[in-house]
Design a protein around this motif. Structure first.
Motif, mmCIF file in Angstrom:
data_model
loop_
_atom_site.group_PDB
_atom_site.id
_atom_site.type_symbol
_atom_site.label_atom_id
_atom_site.label_comp_id
_atom_site.label_asym_id
_atom_site.label_seq_id
_atom_site.Cartn_x
_atom_site.Cartn_y
_atom_site.Cartn_z
ATOM 1 N N THR A 2 0.852 -1.183 0.000
ATOM 2 C CA THR A 2 0.000 0.000 0.000
ATOM 3 C C THR A 2 0.890 1.236 0.000
ATOM 4 O OG1 THR A 2 -1.708 -1.168 1.239
ATOM 5 C CG2 THR A 2 -1.806 1.223 1.261
ATOM 6 N N VAL A 3 0.505 2.229 -0.808
ATOM 7 C CA VAL A 3 1.218 3.506 -0.861
ATOM 8 C C VAL A 3 0.204 4.610 -0.632
ATOM 9 C CG1 VAL A 3 2.615 5.056 -2.275
ATOM 10 C CG2 VAL A 3 2.871 2.593 -2.525
ATOM 11 N N ILE A 4 0.486 5.518 0.291
ATOM 12 C CA ILE A 4 -0.356 6.689 0.545
ATOM 13 C C ILE A 4 0.510 7.924 0.339
ATOM 14 C CG2 ILE A 4 -1.706 7.969 2.240
ATOM 15 C CD1 ILE A 4 -2.502 5.334 3.496
ATOM 16 N N ILE A 5 -0.019 8.880 -0.420
ATOM 17 C CA ILE A 5 0.703 10.123 -0.704
ATOM 18 C C ILE A 5 -0.136 11.281 -0.183
ATOM 19 C CG2 ILE A 5 1.701 11.570 -2.503
ATOM 20 C CD1 ILE A 5 1.769 8.961 -4.224
ATOM 21 N N LEU A 6 0.448 12.097 0.675
ATOM 22 C CA LEU A 6 -0.240 13.248 1.256
ATOM 23 C C LEU A 6 0.372 14.544 0.748
ATOM 24 C CD1 LEU A 6 -0.415 12.161 5.003
ATOM 25 C CD2 LEU A 6 -2.136 11.813 3.230
ATOM 26 N N THR A 7 -0.482 15.533 0.532
ATOM 27 C CA THR A 7 -0.034 16.858 0.135
ATOM 28 C C THR A 7 -0.748 17.878 1.009
ATOM 29 O OG1 THR A 7 0.177 16.087 -2.135
ATOM 30 C CG2 THR A 7 0.200 18.451 -1.804
ATOM 31 N N ALA A 8 0.002 18.716 1.703
ATOM 32 C CA ALA A 8 -0.528 19.802 2.536
ATOM 33 C C ALA A 8 -1.490 19.298 3.603
ATOM 34 C CB ALA A 8 -1.193 20.865 1.663
ATOM 35 N N CYS A 9 -1.152 18.209 4.266
ATOM 36 C CA CYS A 9 -1.979 17.650 5.327
ATOM 37 C C CYS A 9 -1.389 18.008 6.686
ATOM 38 C CB CYS A 9 -2.078 16.132 5.178
ATOM 39 S SG CYS A 9 -3.094 15.640 3.797
ATOM 40 N N PRO A 10 -2.203 17.983 7.737
ATOM 41 C CA PRO A 10 -1.718 18.325 9.075
ATOM 42 C C PRO A 10 -0.669 17.332 9.583
ATOM 43 C CG PRO A 10 -4.122 18.137 9.032
ATOM 44 C CD PRO A 10 -3.620 17.713 7.705
ATOM 45 N N ALA A 26 9.023 12.752 2.077
ATOM 46 C CA ALA A 26 8.055 13.652 2.702
ATOM 47 C C ALA A 26 6.667 13.432 2.116
ATOM 48 C CB ALA A 26 8.480 15.095 2.499
ATOM 49 N N GLY A 27 5.750 12.938 2.934
ATOM 50 C CA GLY A 27 4.380 12.729 2.509
ATOM 51 C C GLY A 27 4.117 11.441 1.749
ATOM 52 N N VAL A 28 5.106 10.535 1.633
ATOM 53 C CA VAL A 28 4.934 9.271 0.914
ATOM 54 C C VAL A 28 5.116 8.122 1.909
ATOM 55 C CG1 VAL A 28 5.747 7.819 -0.973
ATOM 56 C CG2 VAL A 28 5.817 10.303 -1.199
ATOM 57 N N TYR A 29 4.063 7.315 2.066
ATOM 58 C CA TYR A 29 4.055 6.226 3.042
ATOM 59 C C TYR A 29 3.831 4.906 2.323
ATOM 60 C CZ TYR A 29 3.427 10.149 6.136
ATOM 61 O OH TYR A 29 3.603 11.336 6.779
ATOM 62 N N VAL A 30 4.601 3.882 2.677
ATOM 63 C CA VAL A 30 4.471 2.567 2.058
ATOM 64 C C VAL A 30 4.473 1.487 3.134
ATOM 65 C CG1 VAL A 30 5.560 3.234 -0.107
ATOM 66 C CG2 VAL A 30 6.951 2.277 1.712
ATOM 67 N N GLY A 31 3.863 0.336 2.802
ATOM 68 C CA GLY A 31 3.886 -0.784 3.720
ATOM 69 C C GLY A 31 2.928 -1.869 3.282
#
Length: 124
Positions: A2-10, A26-31
């Motif tokens: 799973t990959v989640i990419i965040l932009t301008a999040c708290p 920065a802002g890229v999560y995998v697992g």
């Protein structure tokens, strides 16, 4: 995976995601997480994203072998005969003299608006 990419999040959301996934940039999560955890985590991301945007990509069985979802993003996933594609928003202002994506230098070369450099007179 799973990959989640965040932009301008708290920052609180970013900290929450690090409990489940690795932040590789920065802002890229995998697992590797289960489908149940992924659904609950994505619901939490949508709740806590605030003014930010989020994308998730995960594996599923099928032709593409992946699926993706977007939250508050200009680009939206759409299903076309079983294949998910991203629809980009149309350019609201189309000016054929200045196609989008070109640099200023490329526009000057193409349309002949090249500015000549000014030369200083030689000192005597």
């Amino acid at each position: 995976m799973t990959v989640i990419i965040l932009t301008a999040c708290p920052p609180g959301l970013r900290g929450h995601l690090t409990q489940w996934l690795l932040e590789i940039s920065a802002g890229v999560y995998v697992g590797h997480i289960s489908a149940r955890v992924r659904r609950r985590l994505w619901a939490r991301v949508k709740d806590l994203a605030g003014p930010g945007r989020a994308l998730i990509v995960y594996q599923i069985p099928g032709e593409q072998r992946l699926s993706f979802e977007a939250h508050d993003h200009h680009w939206t996933p759409e299903d076309f005969d079983g294949i998910t594609l991203i629809r980009r928003p149309a350019n609201p202002v189309f000016n054929p003299a200045m196609p989008s994506g070109w640099s200023n230098a490329a526009r000057r070369r193409r349309y002949g608006r090249r500015q000549q450099p000014t030369r200083r007179p030689a000192s005597e």
